[in-house]
Design a protein around this motif. Sequence first.
Motif, PDB file in Angstrom:
ATOM      1  N   LYS A 167     -20.250   1.050 -59.804  1.00  0.00           N
ATOM      2  CA  LYS A 167     -21.661   0.695 -59.921  1.00  0.00           C
ATOM      3  C   LYS A 167     -22.296   0.401 -58.563  1.00  0.00           C
ATOM      4  N   LEU A 168     -21.477   0.367 -57.516  1.00  0.00           N
ATOM      5  CA  LEU A 168     -22.001   0.115 -56.171  1.00  0.00           C
ATOM      6  C   LEU A 168     -22.432   1.411 -55.487  1.00  0.00           C
ATOM      7  N   SER A 169     -22.325   2.526 -56.181  1.00  0.00           N
ATOM      8  CA  SER A 169     -22.699   3.816 -55.608  1.00  0.00           C
ATOM      9  C   SER A 169     -24.150   3.787 -55.123  1.00  0.00           C
ATOM     10  N   GLY A 170     -24.370   4.352 -53.942  1.00  0.00           N
ATOM     11  CA  GLY A 170     -25.709   4.428 -53.384  1.00  0.00           C
ATOM     12  C   GLY A 170     -26.133   3.216 -52.587  1.00  0.00           C
ATOM     13  N   LEU A 171     -25.297   2.171 -52.556  1.00  0.00           N
ATOM     14  CA  LEU A 171     -25.624   0.960 -51.810  1.00  0.00           C
ATOM     15  C   LEU A 171     -24.942   0.969 -50.444  1.00  0.00           C
ATOM     16  N   LYS A 172     -25.460   0.196 -49.522  1.00  0.00           N
ATOM     17  CA  LYS A 172     -24.876   0.111 -48.183  1.00  0.00           C
ATOM     18  C   LYS A 172     -23.797  -0.974 -48.128  1.00  0.00           C
ATOM     19  N   LYS A 196      -9.180   1.686 -54.771  1.00  0.00           N
ATOM     20  CA  LYS A 196      -9.407   2.588 -53.634  1.00  0.00           C
ATOM     21  C   LYS A 196      -9.973   3.923 -54.109  1.00  0.00           C
ATOM     22  N   LYS A 197      -9.485   4.404 -55.236  1.00  0.00           N
ATOM     23  CA  LYS A 197      -9.992   5.660 -55.800  1.00  0.00           C
ATOM     24  C   LYS A 197     -11.473   5.532 -56.133  1.00  0.00           C
ATOM     25  N   SER A 198     -11.855   4.412 -56.729  1.00  0.00           N
ATOM     26  CA  SER A 198     -13.265   4.191 -57.058  1.00  0.00           C
ATOM     27  C   SER A 198     -14.115   4.088 -55.802  1.00  0.00           C
ATOM     28  N   LEU A 199     -13.586   3.440 -54.776  1.00  0.00           N
ATOM     29  CA  LEU A 199     -14.329   3.315 -53.520  1.00  0.00           C
ATOM     30  C   LEU A 199     -14.532   4.674 -52.863  1.00  0.00           C
ATOM     31  N   THR A 200     -13.543   5.542 -52.991  1.00  0.00           N
ATOM     32  CA  THR A 200     -13.680   6.896 -52.449  1.00  0.00           C
ATOM     33  C   THR A 200     -14.830   7.627 -53.126  1.00  0.00           C
ATOM     34  N   GLU A 201     -14.958   7.430 -54.439  1.00  0.00           N
ATOM     35  CA  GLU A 201     -16.056   8.050 -55.179  1.00  0.00           C
ATOM     36  C   GLU A 201     -17.393   7.455 -54.761  1.00  0.00           C
ATOM     37  N   VAL A 202     -17.428   6.147 -54.540  1.00  0.00           N
ATOM     38  CA  VAL A 202     -18.657   5.478 -54.089  1.00  0.00           C
ATOM     39  C   VAL A 202     -19.085   6.034 -52.740  1.00  0.00           C
ATOM     40  N   SER A 204     -18.323   8.948 -51.451  1.00  0.00           N
ATOM     41  CA  SER A 204     -18.757  10.329 -51.605  1.00  0.00           C
ATOM     42  C   SER A 204     -20.194  10.401 -52.107  1.00  0.00           C
ATOM     43  N   ASN A 205     -20.544   9.517 -53.021  1.00  0.00           N
ATOM     44  CA  ASN A 205     -21.906   9.479 -53.541  1.00  0.00           C
ATOM     45  C   ASN A 205     -22.893   9.059 -52.448  1.00  0.00           C
TER      46      ASN A 205
END
Length: 209
Positions: A167-172, A196-202, A204-205
């Motif tokens: 849910k942090l995708s798109g944030l700095k 870590k996998k989720s952070l990689t997706e964040v 990438s977004n």
Amino acid sequence: MKNLEIHVITDGKQTVEELTKQILRFHEEADYIHIRERTKTASELMEIVSILITGGVPKKKIVINDRVDAAILNDLFNIHLPGHSFSIEKVRKLRPSLRIGRSVHSLQEAIEAEEAGADYLLFGHVFTTNSKAGLAPRGIPQFAEICERIEIPVIAIGGMTPETVQKLSGLKAGGVAVMSYVMSNSEPRHALREIKKSLTEVKSNEKAL
């Protein structure tokens, strides 16, 4: 673009033996490990650090929470200061080389900490968490606002799981801090790999924006 940091924070629920055994199982997957043990004695903190270093945990990963004396006596590189702790300026004057973090709970606190010379901030709790039972989370909008206004890394804490991290995708965001999800997990290494996998997706977004 820098990688998003993963901070693991101890929860004060384990003995020295249990705590160090758990950390040694996962330390290679974390960027920073915060020793946040409010009820431990000074000698116990020294013992924890000694066991971790002997076990192969790099000094640069170990962060002492609040106890500046323990950080300095162990010649560590990191200290994290809760909001009620010492001033950033005084700690910086005492040991200029320390990487200093500060816990903040509002935009104003974040601005003041950055101006005081903090190297990074921990903001939370962002999501609902058992460690703050009964307290409403501060939520993503406030976290996002702080990330936009602050130049130093802002680390999200509170209710961090592989699902909420996305849910942090798109944030700095500068990264995330996890506590019970790892410290109470029977498979802490796997848990961190999922984070870590989720952070990689964040990340990438973020690149795609």
